[in-house]
Design an enzyme around this catalytic site. Structure first.
Site, PDB file in Angstrom:
ATOM      1  N   GLU A   2       5.023   9.118  -0.943  1.00 50.55           N
ATOM      2  CA  GLU A   2       5.339   8.690  -2.182  1.00 50.55           C
ATOM      3  C   GLU A   2       4.227   9.383  -3.402  1.00 50.55           C
ATOM      4  O   GLU A   2       4.548   9.886  -4.252  1.00 50.55           O
ATOM      5  CB  GLU A   2       4.834   7.243  -2.438  1.00 50.55           C
ATOM      6  CG  GLU A   2       5.837   6.275  -1.484  1.00 50.55           C
ATOM      7  CD  GLU A   2       5.377   4.841  -1.811  1.00 50.55           C
ATOM      8  OE1 GLU A   2       5.372   4.037  -2.831  1.00 50.55           O
ATOM      9  OE2 GLU A   2       4.694   4.320  -0.784  1.00 50.55           O
ATOM     10  N   TRP A  15       0.882  -1.145   0.085  1.00 47.87           N
ATOM     11  CA  TRP A  15       0.029   0.073   0.041  1.00 47.87           C
ATOM     12  C   TRP A  15       0.794   1.307   0.052  1.00 47.87           C
ATOM     13  O   TRP A  15       2.092   1.364   0.023  1.00 47.87           O
ATOM     14  CB  TRP A  15      -0.903   0.189   1.227  1.00 47.87           C
ATOM     15  CG  TRP A  15      -0.191  -0.200   2.650  1.00 47.87           C
ATOM     16  CD1 TRP A  15       0.470   0.749   3.229  1.00 47.87           C
ATOM     17  CD2 TRP A  15      -0.325  -1.462   3.407  1.00 47.87           C
ATOM     18  NE1 TRP A  15       0.957   0.010   4.284  1.00 47.87           N
ATOM     19  CE2 TRP A  15       0.565  -1.101   4.516  1.00 47.87           C
ATOM     20  CE3 TRP A  15      -1.061  -2.663   3.156  1.00 47.87           C
ATOM     21  CZ2 TRP A  15       0.768  -2.072   5.594  1.00 47.87           C
ATOM     22  CZ3 TRP A  15      -0.844  -3.516   4.405  1.00 47.87           C
ATOM     23  CH2 TRP A  15      -0.140  -3.324   5.328  1.00 47.87           C
TER      24      TRP A  15
END
Length: 362
Positions: free
Chosen positions: A246, A241
């Site tokens: 990010e 996940w």
């Protein structure tokens, strides 16, 4: 051309893997017979096949050995979908869609890997040309800029040359481009129901939702080669996940990606005339806060970089107590936001996994 080990190297790599696999799984009594069977297969055919148990062990250890991944604490939970028998691009595409549906799990993201056929002598395995199963298009425009994600502009040009046309927005989901032996490159448009997206808003600033930003829920990497016991699986999409940075610090903030820091700063009323005002830092924090807030509101699994850093050090401690090295690249493990304030910053790591299953770039 596919990367293949010589029969001698393959036999050595396979033997080492089998020893590690059967020893760690507590199946040492079965090892001698399995070693003989694999050695005979390599001598006869120049290759061999993994059993499901060997492949499951291999994919999990490949995650455990991934030096650039901070989220390895849950490596044992990786769900294997063994699809080595899927040979046609149409079936491979269908399995990728099924992967996304299973991994999405209504927002409670499941770490998942789907493994297709390996490279074999005279017959390469299939390949997916997309960096991830879900990526947004990047359209070159007349002023020299890009609408969407500049990282994917070359792939966008390629799929348009193959006949695909998107809507020209900043968040058009690219189709999959699949290559399999004996077939022409196949372009497959992902059904909307397999792509969960999160519209982004901010807990304090109403204007943020008006920017029309969103991001997808499942980061399924699809352009890395899975290497296990001398066999190379060039098509093995896998996902965990997201960690919030990010999306907020890289995908949306990087100057070579969506480059949103100036937009966010302007809406915040920040003084961008001097770097000393730290307007980039302040805008970056608010952008990351919006990502975490939005995923939590949507009920989609996401981790913040402080919690994930603590989890990683817990993983390192577990590996050390198990007598194993924990390879890690410092520049990838330390988050791209407030790195010095996270627990992983204040130490160094051994980058060498010492061999064994892993994910590598083609």
């Amino acid at each position: 051309m596919p990367r293949l080990s010589s029969p001698e190297d393959l036999a050595e790599e396979a033997d080492q893997f089998l020893h590690e696999c059967y020893t760690e799984l507590g199946l040492a009594a079965e090892l001698p017979e399995r070693r003989r069977a694999v050695a005979a297969a390599i001598e006869a055919d120049g290759t061999y096949d993994h059993t499901f148990a060997e492949l499951e062990y291999g994919v999990r250890v490949a995650w455990r050995n991934s030096s650039r991944c901070i989220g390895r604490l849950y490596w044992r939970s990786l769900k294997l979908r063994d699809r080595r028998a899927a040979a046609t691009p149409v079936r491979i595409a269908a399995e990728c869609v099924s992967h996304l549906r299973a991994a999405t799990n209504g927002g409670r993201i499941r770490p998942t890997i789907t493994v297709f056929a390996p490279d074999r002598p005279g017959r390469p395995g299939p390949r997916i040309h997309n960096e991830q199963l879900i990526r947004y298009a990047g359209y070159h425009v007349e002023d020299g800029g890009v609408v969407g994600d500049p990282r994917n502009a070359a792939l966008t040009d390629a799929v348009r040359a193959l006949g695909w046309y998107g809507h020209g927005t900043a968040f058009d989901v690219l189709p999959l481009v699949i290559e399999a032996p004996g077939y022409r490159p196949y372009v497959h448009v992902l059904p909307r129901d397999c792509v969960l997206e999160v519209p982004l808003s901010h807990p304090r600033h109403a204007w943020f939702a008006e920017l029309g930003l969103r991001w997808h829920a499942v980061p399924a990497v699809s352009d890395m080669c899975l290497e296990i016991g001398g066999l190379h699986y060039p098509c093995a999409p896998f996902n965990g996940w997201y960690m919030g940075t990010e999306i907020g610090s890289r995908n949306l903030a990087d100057a070579g990606r969506y480059d949103l820091l100036p937009t966010v700063a302007a809406n915040l009323g920040l003084d961008t005339g001097s770097e000393r005002t730290l307007w980039r830092d302040r805008a970056l924090v608010e952008l990351n806060l919006a990502v975490l807030h939005s995923y939590e509101q949507a009920g989609v699994t996401i981790a913040d970089h402080h919690t994930e850093s603590q989890r990683f050090l817990k993983h390192v401690d577990k590996e050390e107590r198990a007598g194993r090295a924990c390879p890690a690249e410092w520049s990838w493990i330390v988050p791209p936001l407030s790195g010095g304030a996270t627990a992983v910053f204040h130490r160094y790591y051994d980058e060498d996994a010492g061999g064994g299953p892993n994910f590598v770039r083609h």
